[in-house]
Scaffold this active site. Structure first.
Site, PDB file in Angstrom:
ATOM      1  CG  ASN A 213     -11.336   3.839  14.795  1.00 60.14           C
ATOM      2  OD1 ASN A 213     -10.544   4.566  14.200  1.00 60.14           O
ATOM      3  ND2 ASN A 213     -10.944   2.801  15.516  1.00 60.14           N
TER       4      ASN A 213
ATOM      5  CB  THR B 127       4.123   2.546  12.718  1.00 56.86           C
ATOM      6  OG1 THR B 127       2.829   2.811  13.270  1.00 56.86           O
ATOM      7  CG2 THR B 127       4.807   1.520  13.611  1.00 56.86           C
ATOM      8  CG  ASP B 128       1.181   6.618  14.819  1.00 52.52           C
ATOM      9  OD1 ASP B 128       1.044   5.437  14.442  1.00 52.52           O
ATOM     10  OD2 ASP B 128       0.258   7.462  14.748  1.00 52.52           O
ATOM     11  CD  GLU B 129      -0.315   0.738  15.140  1.00 54.95           C
ATOM     12  OE1 GLU B 129      -0.416  -0.263  15.873  1.00 54.95           O
ATOM     13  OE2 GLU B 129      -0.818   0.797  14.003  1.00 54.95           O
TER      14      GLU B 129
ATOM     15  CD  GLN C  15     -15.358  -0.249   8.204  1.00 55.43           C
ATOM     16  OE1 GLN C  15     -16.514  -0.648   8.123  1.00 55.43           O
ATOM     17  NE2 GLN C  15     -14.429  -0.884   8.901  1.00 55.43           N
TER      18      GLN C  15
ATOM     19  CE  LYS D  84       7.880  -0.647  11.051  1.00 53.21           C
ATOM     20  NZ  LYS D  84       8.687  -0.750   9.792  1.00 53.21           N
TER      21      LYS D  84
ATOM     22  CG  ASN E 135      -3.540   4.853  11.752  1.00 52.98           C
ATOM     23  OD1 ASN E 135      -2.744   5.025  12.670  1.00 52.98           O
ATOM     24  ND2 ASN E 135      -4.378   3.837  11.718  1.00 52.98           N
TER      25      ASN E 135
ATOM     26  CB  ALA F  11       6.610  -3.602   7.695  1.00 50.91           C
TER      27      ALA F  11
ATOM     28  CG  ASN G 189      -1.983  -3.575  15.523  1.00 53.47           C
ATOM     29  OD1 ASN G 189      -1.020  -3.931  16.201  1.00 53.47           O
ATOM     30  ND2 ASN G 189      -2.179  -2.318  15.172  1.00 53.47           N
TER      31      ASN G 189
ATOM     32  CG  PHE H  97      -1.547   1.292   1.568  1.00 52.04           C
ATOM     33  CD1 PHE H  97      -2.047   2.147   0.597  1.00 52.04           C
ATOM     34  CD2 PHE H  97      -1.634   1.685   2.897  1.00 52.04           C
ATOM     35  CE1 PHE H  97      -2.615   3.376   0.932  1.00 52.04           C
ATOM     36  CE2 PHE H  97      -2.193   2.900   3.247  1.00 52.04           C
ATOM     37  CZ  PHE H  97      -2.679   3.750   2.265  1.00 52.04           C
TER      38      PHE H  97
ATOM     39  CE1 TYR I   9       3.561  -2.718  11.981  1.00 50.86           C
ATOM     40  CE2 TYR I   9       1.744  -1.629  13.112  1.00 50.86           C
ATOM     41  CZ  TYR I   9       2.756  -1.606  12.169  1.00 50.86           C
ATOM     42  OH  TYR I   9       2.968  -0.487  11.413  1.00 50.86           O
TER      43      TYR I   9
END
Length: 332
Positions: free
Chosen positions: A247, A121-123, A192, A152, A177, A80, A84, A12, A148
């Protein structure tokens, strides 16, 4: 930069970066991608063959990686395992790709003296309380919460150590994101959108109050190019577009933009360890390097993304049934 090796360039965010390079630079691009379920060669369709080549291979394959890095002017490492839910169901591929794959790449970049940029990632920072006025900065301590994000975080620390110990010419970016074209239908926004296209009610984890900081993939690409060219070696830059949305609001915006009742969705059981809120402070990137996002309005970027999925059903349709079957087995 004459030749850029982009790992995960059929995925992506990586494929969006390849499209950005072809549209905005004169660089030649070599894509290294394992073509797992998340990698799709169709994401590179239509790009000039004289400037883009695809090598099907694994970032953990030292021989393949070494040969490709030796012929590159820069490496941008997107490859990567990143979902999650999948990391909770089976962590091992995340350890292999995210940690061992990064090690293989930075060792090759070190041997050949090649500029390296690491996509993260910010995660890795964990999460924030919903009412916390703070946002993540480059000095926020790491506090990952899933296989995940922990792998990272480990890959980031490897890069930092290689810069300090071996003089690796590297930078790191931690991004919020992403949304936009070419995102697999297992992910939140395209799932969605494609559900609504198929007449299926969207599904929302828990209360839907978890907050994510959204950025269009094109803006992420321009930020990476800016860092690759002007970033200071050894530095980390956070990439965000001030796009905090819970969300629930995202699902309702999708429904409204697609002409449906904004309340026409269902709640399902929350996933384990679901982080509450991510929020990026990209001041360093903006002030030091002069970067700004093009999509400053989330709704306009979301509308463009909906249009892309409506116009490119042949791209996402082959993966849709299997994805929904997998979610159905888990009650999601």
């Amino acid at each position: 930069m004459g030749k850029i090796l982009v790992t995960g360039g059929a995925g992506f965010i990586g494929s969006n970066f390849v499209h950005f390079l072809i549209g905005n630079t004169d660089s030649e691009v070599v894509v290294l991608d394992k073509l797992t379920y998340a990698g799709n060669p169709a994401s590179l369709a239509g790009l000039p063959e004289e400037r883009v080549s695809l090598v099907v291979g694994d970032v953990c394959d030292a021989e393949t990686v070494d040969a490709l890095v030796a012929g590159a002017d820069a490496v941008v490492h997107y490859a990567a395992e990143s979902h999650n839910d999948n990391s909770l169901a089976g962590p091992r591929p995340f350890v292999d790709t995210n940690i061992l794959g990064t090690y293989t790449l930075i060792e090759a970049a070190r041997r050949h003296g090649v500029r390296y940029h690491h996509i993260s990632t910010d995660e890795v920072y964990g999460d924030l309380e919903l009412d916390d006025p703070q946002r993540f900065t480059e000095s926020t301590p790491y506090n990952p919460s899933s296989p995940y994000s922990s792998t990272k975080a480990g890959s980031d620390l490897l890069v930092r150590a290689w810069v300090r110990s071996f003089g690796l010419e590297a930078t790191i970016s931690n991004c919020s994101n992403n949304y936009g074209p070419y995102q697999h239908v297992e992910k939140f926004i395209p799932r969605q959108i494609t559900n609504v296209i198929d007449g299926i009610r969207p599904r929302l984890y828990g209360t839907g109050l978890n907050v994510r900081d959204w950025i269009h993939a094109n803006d992420h690409s321009s930020a990476v190019w800016t860092i690759l060219n002007r970033g200071r070696i050894g530095e980390t830059y956070l990439v965000g577009a001030d796009g905090e949305k819970d969300n629930k609001s995202v699902v309702e915006a999708i429904l409204a933009l697609m002409g449906e009742d904004p309340q026409a969705y269902d709640h399902v059981a929350d996933r384990p360890g679901h982080d509450l809120r991510y929020a990026i402070d990209s001041t360093k990137l903006r002030t030091e390097l002069g970067w700004t996002p093009a999509y400053r309005d989330f709704d306009s970027g979301l509308a463009a993304t909906i249009g892309w999925y409506r116009d490119n059903e042949d791209w996402w349709r082959p993966a849709k049934a299997a994805t929904e079957a997998k979610y159905a087995r888990s009650g999601q």
